[in-house]
Write an enzyme that holds these catalytic residues in place. Structure first.
Site, short mmCIF file in Angstrom:
data_model
loop_
_atom_site.label_atom_id
_atom_site.label_comp_id
_atom_site.label_asym_id
_atom_site.label_seq_id
_atom_site.Cartn_x
_atom_site.Cartn_y
_atom_site.Cartn_z
CG ASN A 1 4.65 -19.49 -18.29
OD1 ASN A 1 4.72 -19.81 -17.10
ND2 ASN A 1 4.62 -20.39 -19.26
CB CYS B 1 3.52 8.52 -11.41
SG CYS B 1 4.92 8.03 -12.44
CG HIS C 1 1.22 -15.24 -12.04
ND1 HIS C 1 1.72 -16.51 -11.84
CD2 HIS C 1 0.07 -15.19 -11.34
CE1 HIS C 1 0.90 -17.18 -11.04
NE2 HIS C 1 -0.11 -16.41 -10.72
N1 APR Z 1 7.61 -30.83 -19.79
C1 APR Z 1 6.60 -31.11 -18.89
N2 APR Z 1 6.59 -30.61 -17.62
C2 APR Z 1 7.63 -29.85 -17.25
C3 APR Z 1 8.71 -29.54 -18.12
C4 APR Z 1 8.66 -30.07 -19.44
N3 APR Z 1 9.62 -29.82 -20.34
N4 APR Z 1 9.60 -28.75 -17.45
C5 APR Z 1 9.09 -28.58 -16.20
N5 APR Z 1 7.92 -29.25 -16.08
C6 APR Z 1 6.99 -29.27 -14.94
C7 APR Z 1 7.65 -29.54 -13.60
O1 APR Z 1 7.55 -30.91 -13.34
C8 APR Z 1 6.82 -28.71 -12.62
O2 APR Z 1 5.83 -29.52 -11.99
O3 APR Z 1 6.45 -27.97 -14.86
C9 APR Z 1 6.10 -27.68 -13.50
C10 APR Z 1 6.52 -26.23 -13.24
O4 APR Z 1 6.07 -25.90 -11.97
P1 APR Z 1 6.59 -24.57 -11.25
O5 APR Z 1 8.03 -24.47 -11.38
O6 APR Z 1 5.99 -24.59 -9.88
O7 APR Z 1 5.95 -23.42 -12.15
P2 APR Z 1 4.47 -22.84 -12.13
O8 APR Z 1 3.46 -23.88 -11.83
O9 APR Z 1 4.31 -22.07 -13.36
O10 APR Z 1 4.56 -21.82 -10.88
C11 APR Z 1 3.48 -21.01 -10.58
O11 APR Z 1 4.75 -19.77 -8.98
O12 APR Z 1 6.78 -18.95 -8.43
C12 APR Z 1 5.53 -18.59 -8.85
O13 APR Z 1 4.85 -16.69 -10.09
C13 APR Z 1 5.54 -17.89 -10.21
O14 APR Z 1 3.98 -18.18 -12.04
C14 APR Z 1 4.77 -18.86 -11.11
C15 APR Z 1 3.93 -19.64 -10.12
#
Ligand code: APR
Length: 258
Positions: free
Chosen positions: A104, A134, A123
């Protein structure tokens, strides 16, 4: 779910080097959209448009990038830590937390009170901006003010280089120090807790497996299934805020308050 929560609480009580790994799902209850859920950022924007090479090569892509990034930043600005962030801060006060490895860019772990030296931002962060030439650093709000006044692609005052938030885009080199540290801490952990990540983006998604290789117990707390569920000792599919608050409650019952 109650039984699984109890099991995770016992894992925490008996662990010494806990690594918590967070993704966008840890911050959705703070009002920040995740990426791959319905209504997520990649539902609205095409991730193909945001590769680093495109940002480097054409103005159209840079404008699109700043539009998307401005929208995300505005939701970050309003966000406050939720029970997920507060529970992790308390794990640190219990002296159990080795570190947080986060994908995050929202700074909510800092805001919740975790020590900066225990937070590995794999990230990067959206809270600052740097010149790609620069490396001069800018406060994000100051750059957003230029955007608000109509600048589409902000440039460096010193060298006219391209300005970009200090986040890692697809195709951009991973931060060396943070990546090396994350590998080492994952391998050295005795309990690795994933909260709110789809575990599909590399190399971040490799960290839970690294922890397993090192002998750690693996817990995955995520609303939806992930490709690594089969490696986990415990999988809890539910709302992260509720689950983490319940786990903390059980830990306090066993350990008292820190
Ligand atoms: N409680 C539990 N799980 C949740 C909740 C919640 N309130 N809200 C969302 N989720 C889960 C979703 O089910 C999903 O599987 O969180 C997950 C989020 O996944 P992504 O959206 O893929 O996010 P992330 O894994 O952090 O992505 C990784 O991808 O796009 C790039 O750089 C960006 O850091 C990011 C990376």
């Amino acid at each position: 779910m109650e039984e699984l929560i109890q099991t995770v609480a016992e894992f925490i009580v008996h662990s010494k080097r806990i690594v918590v790994f967070t993704g966008a799902g840890a911050s959705t209850e703070s009002g920040i959209a995740d990426f791959r859920s319905r209504g997520g950022i990649w539902d609205k924007y095409n991730p193909e448009d945001f590769y680093f090479q495109k940002f480097l090569t054409n103005d159209k892509s840079r404008e699109k990038y700043w539009l998307m990034s401005t929208e995300v930043y505005e939701s970050l600005k309003k966000a406050k830590p939720n029970p997920v962030h507060h529970a992790i801060a308390e794990f640190e006060r219990f002296g159990k937390l080795d570190c947080i490895i986060t994908q995050n860019i929202d700074g909510l772990h800092h805001m919740a009170g975790n020590s900066p030296e225990k937070i590995i931002e794999l990230h990067g962060t959206a809270l600052s901006v740097s010149c790609l030439s620069c490396r001069r650093r800018y406060d994000r709000d100051e750059v957003q003010e230029r955007i608000r006044k109509g600048v589409r692609v902000p440039r460096c005052d010193e060298c006219s280089g391209l300005l970009k938030p200090d986040t890692i885009s697809f195709g951009q080199a991973m931060p060396e120090r943070e990546t090396t540290l994350a590998y080492e801490r994952s391998l050295g952990s005795d309990l690795f807790i994933v909260v709110g990540s789809s575990l599909v983006v590399q190399p971040a998604a490799y960290m839970p497996l690294r922890a397993k290789q090192g002998g750690a117990k693996l817990v995955i707390i995520n609303r939806d299934p992930t490709p690594h569920d089969g490696y986990a000792d415990v999988v809890i599919n539910g709302p992260a805020g509720y689950v983490m608050a319940k786990i903390l409650e059980k830990v306090r019952e066993e350990m008292g308050s820190p």
